[in-house]
Design an enzyme around this catalytic site. Structure first.
Site, PDB file in Angstrom:
ATOM      1  N   CYS A  35      34.055  58.188 -30.911  1.00  0.00           N
ATOM      2  CA  CYS A  35      34.744  57.184 -31.725  1.00  0.00           C
ATOM      3  C   CYS A  35      34.213  55.778 -31.492  1.00  0.00           C
ATOM      4  CB  CYS A  35      36.249  57.233 -31.477  1.00  0.00           C
ATOM      5  SG  CYS A  35      36.740  57.109 -29.743  1.00  0.00           S
ATOM      6  N   HIS A  91      39.374  50.619 -32.466  1.00  0.00           N
ATOM      7  CA  HIS A  91      38.425  50.069 -31.507  1.00  0.00           C
ATOM      8  C   HIS A  91      37.726  48.846 -32.113  1.00  0.00           C
ATOM      9  CE1 HIS A  91      39.178  53.453 -29.086  1.00  0.00           C
ATOM     10  NE2 HIS A  91      38.069  54.150 -29.254  1.00  0.00           N
TER      11      HIS A  91
END
Length: 367
Positions: free
Chosen positions: A147, A272
């Protein structure tokens, strides 16, 4: 209507091109699995049967996908009978055991674990960057990147195609959902514990207040940032930092790319962020970078600091693109750009990219 699997291949005979491919979602009850089911319901309906698979303890549950209730099946060899594509979102060791079994049964596996990402016989694919790589899969498996890598690589792939990337220096600001449900639960409980207090004003007061309730993190996340994500590797590097390096090299086809990453956990639930210093073979301009990024699939440019416009996790969460802002040419290097990127780590960072790879494979089957 409730849909379940009887264990036979009835209705699945004939040429694949004459019907919609059948799909299995392995790990359907997990955090990423639940996002994936929503994505399958939102995107074009290219699938025939969608079979949901999880561990034996989840068998019998009913989940909704494409507006229908589907019964969850226990993971076994038989659940792959008649399946054309199998999407895996399970721990590394489960993928390592079961992905080859699914492939042997004739399914193309799209795996979201780290089990096969660096296997030379398994392509590591981001469809906006290297969709062609998905066509060559000696083991019948296509890997989905980590990710953190996915949060930046779509934007960097577009810039690389124009300028030729030669070096990356990145710092990540990773959401706690990257550590799973335990990470999210830990942050929420810590936030509740510090709310309305004067904690965070003296050395160690937050750590003392948290006691043993650190969850999967080595230090408190609430009122804090933690310069660690992943597990310890040689010379003090973390596994997350090495993933950024190794995966960026493989996706971009640059085995000698210089990459340095520092991964930091921050008190954000989902999405993120990364600061990126990217050096290229050719001279760059901010205007040129804006033009490239604005026309790149899967990228949104949000970059007007004077107006206070730049991406933040709180604004990006729940969306699909990579968001890019704070684009600057390096003060001391006309070949380098500085930028800030955000990407939802459960969507493009996991479920969406998995679904996109599966759609690429399905397109081959129905061509």
């Amino acid at each position: 209507m409730t849909t379940s699997f009887s264990g036979t291949a009835t209705g699945r005979v004939g040429d694949r091109a004459a019907r919609k491919p059948h799909l299995a979602v392995v790990g359907a009850t997990g955090a990423v699995g639940s996002v994936l089911l929503g994505i399958l319901s939102e995107r074009a309906d290219i699938w025939g049967e969608i079979r949901l698979v999880a561990s034996a303890r989840s068998a019998g549950r009913k989940l909704t996908v494409r507006g229908e209730e589907v019964e969850v099946l226990a993971l076994s060899e038989e659940v792959f009978d008649g399946i054309d594509v199998a999407m895996f979102d399970v721990p590394d060791e489960v993928s390592a055991q079961w992905a080859p079994i699914a492939a042997a049964k004739g399914a193309v596996v799209v795996d979201n674990s780290a089990a096969f990402r660096l296997d030379p016989d398994v392509p590591l694919v981001v469809p906006e960057v290297n969709a062609h790589a998905a066509r060559v899969r000696p083991r019948g498996i296509v890997a989905n990147p980590n990710c953190t890598t996915l949060s930046m690589i779509v934007a960097l792939g577009a810039l690389h195609a124009e300028y030729g990337l030669s070096e990356l220096i990145v710092s990540s600001y990773q959401a706690v959902s990257g550590a799973g449900k335990d990470g999210v639960d830990t942050l929420r409980s810590q936030l509740a514990a510090v709310s309305g207090t004067e904690l965070g004003t003296t050395p160690g007061d937050v750590r003392r207040a948290m006691g043993d309730t650190l969850g999967p993190f080595p230090a408190p996340v609430a009122l804090n940032v933690v310069p660690w994500a992943g597990s310890l590797r040689e010379d003090g590097w973390s596994s997350e930092e090495l993933k950024v390096r190794d995966e960026s090299r493989k996706i971009l086809g640059l085995p000698g790319l210089r990459v340095t990453a520092t991964c930091v956990r921050v008190p954000v639930i989902t999405t993120h962020s990364l600061t990126v210093h990217a050096r290229f073979e050719n001279e760059v301009t901010v205007a040129g970078a804006h033009e490239i990024l604005a026309s790149a699939p899967g990228v949104v440019v949000c970059d007007d600091p004077e107006a206070g416009e730049f991406p933040t996790p709180a604004d990006v969460v729940g969306t699909d693109p990579t968001w890019v802002g704070r684009v600057r040419r390096s003060l001391d290097d006309p070949r380098a750009l500085e930028l800030f990127v955000c990407g939802d780590n459960l969507r493009k960072g996991a479920a969406l990219n998995t679904a996109q790879i599966a759609e690429v494979v399905a397109g081959e089957m129905t061509a």
